[in-house]
Write a protein that holds these residues in place. Structure first.
Motif, PDB file in Angstrom:
ATOM      1  N   UNK A  71       9.573 -10.718  -0.633  1.00 26.96           N
ATOM      2  CA  UNK A  71       9.793 -10.978   0.784  1.00 26.96           C
ATOM      3  C   UNK A  71      11.136 -10.547   1.323  1.00 26.96           C
ATOM      4  N   UNK A  72      12.068 -10.150   0.451  1.00 26.76           N
ATOM      5  CA  UNK A  72      13.391  -9.725   0.907  1.00 26.76           C
ATOM      6  C   UNK A  72      13.364  -8.322   1.515  1.00 26.76           C
ATOM      7  N   UNK A  73      12.410  -7.491   1.070  1.00 25.61           N
ATOM      8  CA  UNK A  73      12.320  -6.118   1.566  1.00 25.61           C
ATOM      9  C   UNK A  73      11.122  -5.918   2.483  1.00 25.61           C
ATOM     10  N   UNK A  74      10.468  -6.990   2.848  1.00 27.14           N
ATOM     11  CA  UNK A  74       9.315  -6.907   3.745  1.00 27.14           C
ATOM     12  C   UNK A  74       8.541  -8.206   3.730  1.00 27.14           C
ATOM     13  N   UNK A  75       8.171  -8.655   4.900  1.00 33.23           N
ATOM     14  CA  UNK A  75       7.458  -9.932   5.014  1.00 33.23           C
ATOM     15  C   UNK A  75       5.975  -9.763   4.703  1.00 33.23           C
ATOM     16  N   UNK A  76       5.441 -10.699   3.934  1.00 30.47           N
ATOM     17  CA  UNK A  76       4.017 -10.705   3.576  1.00 30.47           C
ATOM     18  C   UNK A  76       3.142 -10.691   4.828  1.00 30.47           C
ATOM     19  N   UNK A  77       3.608 -11.297   5.891  1.00 30.60           N
ATOM     20  CA  UNK A  77       2.829 -11.366   7.132  1.00 30.60           C
ATOM     21  C   UNK A  77       2.486  -9.970   7.664  1.00 30.60           C
ATOM     22  N   UNK A  78       3.392  -9.005   7.476  1.00 37.61           N
ATOM     23  CA  UNK A  78       3.116  -7.634   7.949  1.00 37.61           C
ATOM     24  C   UNK A  78       1.981  -7.006   7.133  1.00 37.61           C
ATOM     25  N   UNK A  79       1.947  -7.279   5.822  1.00 40.01           N
ATOM     26  CA  UNK A  79       0.854  -6.772   4.995  1.00 40.01           C
ATOM     27  C   UNK A  79      -0.454  -7.455   5.388  1.00 40.01           C
ATOM     28  N   UNK A  80      -0.411  -8.753   5.588  1.00 38.73           N
ATOM     29  CA  UNK A  80      -1.611  -9.485   6.010  1.00 38.73           C
ATOM     30  C   UNK A  80      -2.133  -8.937   7.336  1.00 38.73           C
ATOM     31  N   UNK A  81      -1.220  -8.652   8.251  1.00 35.92           N
ATOM     32  CA  UNK A  81      -1.579  -8.096   9.557  1.00 35.92           C
ATOM     33  C   UNK A  81      -2.259  -6.731   9.384  1.00 35.92           C
ATOM     34  N   UNK A  82      -1.709  -5.893   8.500  1.00 41.17           N
ATOM     35  CA  UNK A  82      -2.325  -4.589   8.272  1.00 41.17           C
ATOM     36  C   UNK A  82      -3.713  -4.741   7.651  1.00 41.17           C
ATOM     37  N   UNK A  83      -3.851  -5.606   6.659  1.00 38.16           N
ATOM     38  CA  UNK A  83      -5.151  -5.787   6.010  1.00 38.16           C
ATOM     39  C   UNK A  83      -6.193  -6.288   7.001  1.00 38.16           C
ATOM     40  N   UNK A  84      -5.776  -7.141   7.924  1.00 40.21           N
ATOM     41  CA  UNK A  84      -6.685  -7.605   8.966  1.00 40.21           C
ATOM     42  C   UNK A  84      -7.097  -6.435   9.873  1.00 40.21           C
ATOM     43  N   UNK A  85      -6.120  -5.618  10.280  1.00 43.68           N
ATOM     44  CA  UNK A  85      -6.412  -4.469  11.126  1.00 43.68           C
ATOM     45  C   UNK A  85      -7.351  -3.496  10.403  1.00 43.68           C
ATOM     46  N   UNK A  86      -7.087  -3.259   9.131  1.00 51.51           N
ATOM     47  CA  UNK A  86      -7.944  -2.381   8.328  1.00 51.51           C
ATOM     48  C   UNK A  86      -9.374  -2.927   8.296  1.00 51.51           C
ATOM     49  N   UNK A  87      -9.522  -4.220   8.019  1.00 53.47           N
ATOM     50  CA  UNK A  87     -10.853  -4.828   7.917  1.00 53.47           C
ATOM     51  C   UNK A  87     -11.620  -4.727   9.234  1.00 53.47           C
ATOM     52  N   UNK A  88     -10.944  -4.962  10.341  1.00 52.09           N
ATOM     53  CA  UNK A  88     -11.595  -4.846  11.650  1.00 52.09           C
ATOM     54  C   UNK A  88     -12.012  -3.399  11.902  1.00 52.09           C
ATOM     55  N   UNK A  89     -11.124  -2.452  11.647  1.00 55.51           N
ATOM     56  CA  UNK A  89     -11.443  -1.048  11.889  1.00 55.51           C
ATOM     57  C   UNK A  89     -12.560  -0.558  10.972  1.00 55.51           C
TER      58      UNK A  89
END
Length: 122
Positions: A71-89
């Motif tokens: 989490x120091x080099x990137x927040x897990x929330x951004x990955x979760x957000x991308x995975x959600x966007x991927x799943x919807x698309x």
């Protein structure tokens, strides 16, 4: 009749990865060798907002590799957000391929409701 589905996401579709990037306003994914902190991996690299190193997806296996240093080099929330966007698309791509019309609605809890109706493409 309504059906509620929860999806565990494996990233296997490059078109849906690109669409997820567009959806979130991210740079286009980079295919090939991608440098993480301690290693170089091959796949489709997506640079998430605020992340030092990209997430790399092996679309053959569905696996992902990343180094966000807990989490120091990137927040897990951004990955979760991308995975959600991927799943919807990905859902929209497959539904339209089968002739369904698709609509989506963002819900207050951050989830996205995707509705499919037989007949007609939207």
């Amino acid at each position: 009749m309504s059906h509620v589905v929860q999806i565990k996401t494996q990233v296997r579709d490059a078109s849906a990865v690109r669409a997820g990037c567009v959806r979130l306003g991210l740079d286009a994914p980079v295919e090939g060798e991608v440098k993480l902190f301690a290693e170089t991996v091959t796949g489709l690299g997506v640079q998430l907002s605020g992340w030092r190193y990209p997430v790399v997806f092996n679309i053959t296996t569905g696996d992902s590799k990343f180094d966000n240093y807990q989490g120091h080099w990137g927040k897990q929330e951004r990955l979760d957000e991308f995975l959600q966007a991927y799943a919807v698309e990905k859902t929209k791509i497959e539904a339209r391929r089968k002739g369904y019309s698709v609509s989506e609605q963002s819900l207050a809890d951050g989830s996205i409701k995707v509705s499919l109706v037989a007949g007609g493409v939207s």
